[in-house]
Design a protein around this motif. Structure first.
Motif, PDB file in Angstrom:
ATOM      1  N   SER A 217       1.058  -1.069   0.122  1.00 12.54           N
ATOM      2  CA  SER A 217       0.024  -0.110  -0.386  1.00 12.54           C
ATOM      3  C   SER A 217       1.059   1.285  -0.065  1.00 12.54           C
ATOM      4  O   SER A 217       1.614   1.158   0.518  1.00 12.54           O
ATOM      5  CB  SER A 217      -1.297   0.136   1.332  1.00 12.54           C
ATOM      6  OG  SER A 217      -1.276   1.617   1.581  1.00 12.54           O
ATOM      7  N   THR A 220       0.834   3.575   3.527  1.00  7.90           N
ATOM      8  CA  THR A 220       0.591   2.730   4.379  1.00  7.90           C
ATOM      9  C   THR A 220       3.065   2.099   4.209  1.00  7.90           C
ATOM     10  O   THR A 220       3.721   3.157   5.778  1.00  7.90           O
ATOM     11  CB  THR A 220       0.733   0.787   4.416  1.00  7.90           C
ATOM     12  OG1 THR A 220      -0.165   0.842   4.714  1.00  7.90           O
ATOM     13  CG2 THR A 220       1.401   0.332   5.206  1.00  7.90           C
ATOM     14  N   SER A 280      -4.122   3.615   6.860  1.00  8.80           N
ATOM     15  CA  SER A 280      -3.494   3.082   6.872  1.00  8.80           C
ATOM     16  C   SER A 280      -3.666   2.290   8.274  1.00  8.80           C
ATOM     17  O   SER A 280      -3.140   3.408   9.111  1.00  8.80           O
ATOM     18  CB  SER A 280      -2.215   3.134   6.780  1.00  8.80           C
ATOM     19  OG  SER A 280      -1.216   1.978   6.952  1.00  8.80           O
ATOM     20  N   THR A 282      -2.212  -0.199   9.775  1.00 15.43           N
ATOM     21  CA  THR A 282      -1.324  -0.812   9.780  1.00 15.43           C
ATOM     22  C   THR A 282      -0.205   0.237  10.561  1.00 15.43           C
ATOM     23  O   THR A 282       0.545  -0.465  11.602  1.00 15.43           O
ATOM     24  CB  THR A 282      -0.127  -1.397   8.218  1.00 15.43           C
ATOM     25  OG1 THR A 282      -1.355  -2.313   7.826  1.00 15.43           O
ATOM     26  CG2 THR A 282       0.951  -2.517   8.265  1.00 15.43           C
ATOM     27  N   VAL A 283      -0.254   1.299   9.996  1.00 13.56           N
ATOM     28  CA  VAL A 283       0.865   2.584  10.296  1.00 13.56           C
ATOM     29  C   VAL A 283      -0.264   2.751  12.052  1.00 13.56           C
ATOM     30  O   VAL A 283       0.740   3.375  12.975  1.00 13.56           O
ATOM     31  CB  VAL A 283       0.831   3.694   9.424  1.00 13.56           C
ATOM     32  CG1 VAL A 283       1.205   4.773  10.238  1.00 13.56           C
ATOM     33  CG2 VAL A 283       1.495   3.413   8.457  1.00 13.56           C
TER      34      VAL A 283
END
Length: 658
Positions: A217, A220, A280, A282-283
């Motif tokens: 991504s 990301t 994001s 994930t971040v």
């Protein structure tokens, strides 16, 4: 008016730095303090216009770089986030400047010190007012340079040299990550301008980059690179090692670095890029994990430190963990509120520590202090206020922001939002509260209350500092008591529109309101842990029970934590030494001294001894001979160039007629 906020500290720095020898101590001090105080007053005006009146400003000064589609200008953005940072930076910087006049009065290089302080303030103002990533990076690198100059201010001390180089080198890792983030942003968005990036972020939420057949991504990847930059500058776990060693500079430097400027730059970057990070998850999870781990690790490390300033430095690292953790749970306004609150009580703690060190003739080891409450009652009172605010004592400044971060962590845990990360962060954050209260009051007992443990000579000289040092302390003391209460409704109150579009949170990530209806018992948990930490510190210091705990296991744990968990040793053994050995054994001995010299001058002289002898005879050492060869070479060069041009013209004409 808005640009004067930036130019006044720069002007003061030029006057103090270049004309300090002519202006003297008093002249450079007066100019520096006047410039930064005027900047502070203008910041209050800007805060009123932008924060209360809702007027955002974007000032375009001049074009800077225009290469193809890359267009960068010197332009400045003044929104709610910027003016809040302006007030924090200029207020703390003004008080530190005023404090430094007395603290550094006997230093012969006071004009240079004031110049460095002002250039530090200027670069931080550039960082927070920039409206594009490249201009922000100028301020980012500027504060790194200024921190190096200030930490290394006493440049004749080896420890100061080493600490300054360490801060610069460790921050280069984070800066490299940030530069990769800027390049990735330009590759994806074709611009480095904030307005373009933030407005296009929703359209790129599913955009992926392909690396070796693996889709990553784009947002990301940008978020991870920006986070690496924040890890270096805001001393998160992994790149935190420079922060405790930055104490080698004068105490006002420590107050400015830890309270308002350098270490807050990384947190500000994350808050500024909230419109991008929100897309994001994930971040955001990475921010939660690293923030909570940093808070826990730094809180535990502060317990067994004996240097007065180093204990406060680890508390800074721990509080920065809370701010990053708050960004990870999408509560950027709470993170910013804690950043502003933290600036006041952290500056108070450092400047109060400076008052103690000043009174004890530069003694920093807490084990060599004690009973200072009798000699420095005002300093004791102010440091107690700062310690209580740091520990989150009810109705002081730290209580309104830090406890609210922990309440939001409880909401995450109760609603199973990011269940593993939520539980991890919630418990580590609450344990950090216990450690914070413990080391804060361990500092109070060892420094002010326990039996005196210093020399008779120091005891006879101890006295409260002059008004120039006390006025900043008193102002910061009032700020540590009232700022949290006064700013709570404005910054994080329900329904407040103070931040407007400067902070963006997606509705799916927002559970800010639910913290208001959290179970009352859970809201009391941070206070209970703080009270437990204070009680344990009191019992240990009053009854001396730690004497009975000296078994082998306890001593090993204390030694491990006192040595900062051997992070520096591990870095040296597995990173620094292998790189140095590679540089010497492979790069220098085999490549430079081996392959290149054998292939080049040394080998040439052995293979063709006659020509090497002829060339060596040309090195006569006489300037006239060297000038002759230079002119001869220039004539030959131009002769060849003209010959090539004639040939080019001839062939062009020939082709034309053919």
């Amino acid at each position: 008016m808005y640009l004067l906020i930036l130019w006044l500290p720069l002007l003061g720095s030029f006057f103090s730095g270049f004309l300090g020898r002519f202006l003297g101590h008093k002249g450079s001090s007066v100019i520096s303090v006047i410039c930064v105080f005027l900047s502070m007053l203008l910041s209050f005006v800007a805060f009123y216009e932008v924060g209360f009146m809702g007027l955002n400003y974007c000032i375009m000064l001049s074009p800077w770089v225009e290469v193809g589609i890359l267009k960068i200008s010197w332009s400045f953005l003044f929104d709610s986030l910027t003016v809040t940072m302006l007030v924090v930076i200029t207020v703390i910087s003004s008080l530190v400047h005023l404090y430094s006049l007395e603290y550094m009065q006997n230093d012969p290089h006071l004009p240079r010190f004031m110049s460095f302080l002002e250039i530090f303030t200027f670069f931080m103002l550039v960082l927070v007012t920039a409206d594009n990533l490249v201009q922000m990076f100028v301020g980012w690198e500027g504060v790194g340079l200024a921190s190096y100059l200030l930490i290394n201010f006493w440049f004749t001390r080896l420890a100061a040299n080493q600490s300054a180089i360490k801060a610069l080198v460790v921050n280069r890792i984070g800066d490299f990550g940030l530069s990769l983030g800027i390049l990735t942003v330009f590759y994806i968005f074709q611009s480095v301008d904030y307005f373009i990036i933030f407005s296009l972020s929703p359209l790129f939420s599913n955009y992926c980059l392909n690396f070796g057949g693996v889709n990553i991504s784009g947002l990301t990847l940008i978020g991870v690179f920006l986070f690496i930059g924040a890890v270096g500058k805001s001393a998160q776990l992994g790149l935190h090692t420079w922060l405790p060693d930055a104490m080698e500079g004068p105490t006002p430097v420590s107050a400015l670095i830890h309270a308002a400027t350098m270490v807050t730059a990384g947190v500000f970057l994350l808050i500024r890029f909230s419109p991008l990070l929100e897309f994001s998850s994930t971040v955001l999870n990475i921010l939660v994990l690293f923030g909570s781990l940093t808070a826990f690790f730094a809180g535990m490390s502060g317990i067994f430190q004996n240097d007065l300033k180093r204990v406060i430095a680890y508390s800074t690292c721990s509080q920065l963990g809370y701010m990053v953790f708050a960004c990870g749970i999408s509560c950027y306004n709470v993170s910013m509120f804690h950043l502003a609150n933290h600036a006041f009580f952290k500056a108070l703690l450092f400047l109060s520590a400076g008052s103690v060190i000043h009174a004890l003739a530069n003694e920093q080891d807490m084990r060599r202090m004690g009973s200072l409450i009798k000699f420095l009652p005002l300093t004791y009172s102010l440091m107690l206020i700062g310690s209580l605010a740091l520990a989150g004592f009810p109705f002081l400044t730290g209580f309104y922001s830090k406890d609210f971060v922990l309440e939001l962590a409880q909401v995450m845990l109760n609603k199973n939002i990011h269940s593993i990360e939520g539980a991890f962060a919630c418990w580590l954050g609450n344990l950090s509260v216990f450690f914070t209260a413990f080391y804060s009051f361990r500092l109070i007992y060892l420094t002010f209350i326990n039996s005196v443990n210093t020399t008779r000579e120091n005891i006879l000289k101890i006295h409260e500092p002059s008004l120039l040092m006390l006025i900043p302390l008193i102002v910061l003391g009032f700020g540590s008591i009232f700022i949290g209460y006064l700013g709570k409704d404005l910054f994080i109150g329900l329904g407040t529109d103070f931040w407007k579009s400067s902070i963006i949170t997606l509705p799916s990530n927002s559970y800010f309101i639910e913290a208001e209806w959290l179970n009352v018992n859970l809201k009391w948990l941070p206070f209970a842990l703080s009270a437990l930490g204070v009680s344990l510190a009191t019992i240990i210091n009053v009854t001396k029970t730690h004497i009975y705990l000296y078994n082998t296991f306890y001593r090993n744990i204390c030694f491990l934590i006192n040595k900062k968990w051997y992070w520096d040793v591990l870095y040296n053994r597995f990173l620094v030494y292998p790189i140095l050995n590679f540089g010497y054994l492979v790069s220098f001995k085999n490549v430079d001294r081996g392959f290149i010299e054998l292939l080049g001058p040394y080998g040439f002289s052995k293979i063709v001894p006659t020509w090497s002898y002829i060339f060596s005879q040309l090195q006569t050492g006489q300037l006239s001979h060297y000038l002759f060869f230079i002119v001869l070479g220039a004539c030959l060069f131009f002769l060849i160039i003209f010959h090539q041009i004639k040939l080019l013209i001839f062939y062009s004409v020939l082709i034309f007629f053919i």
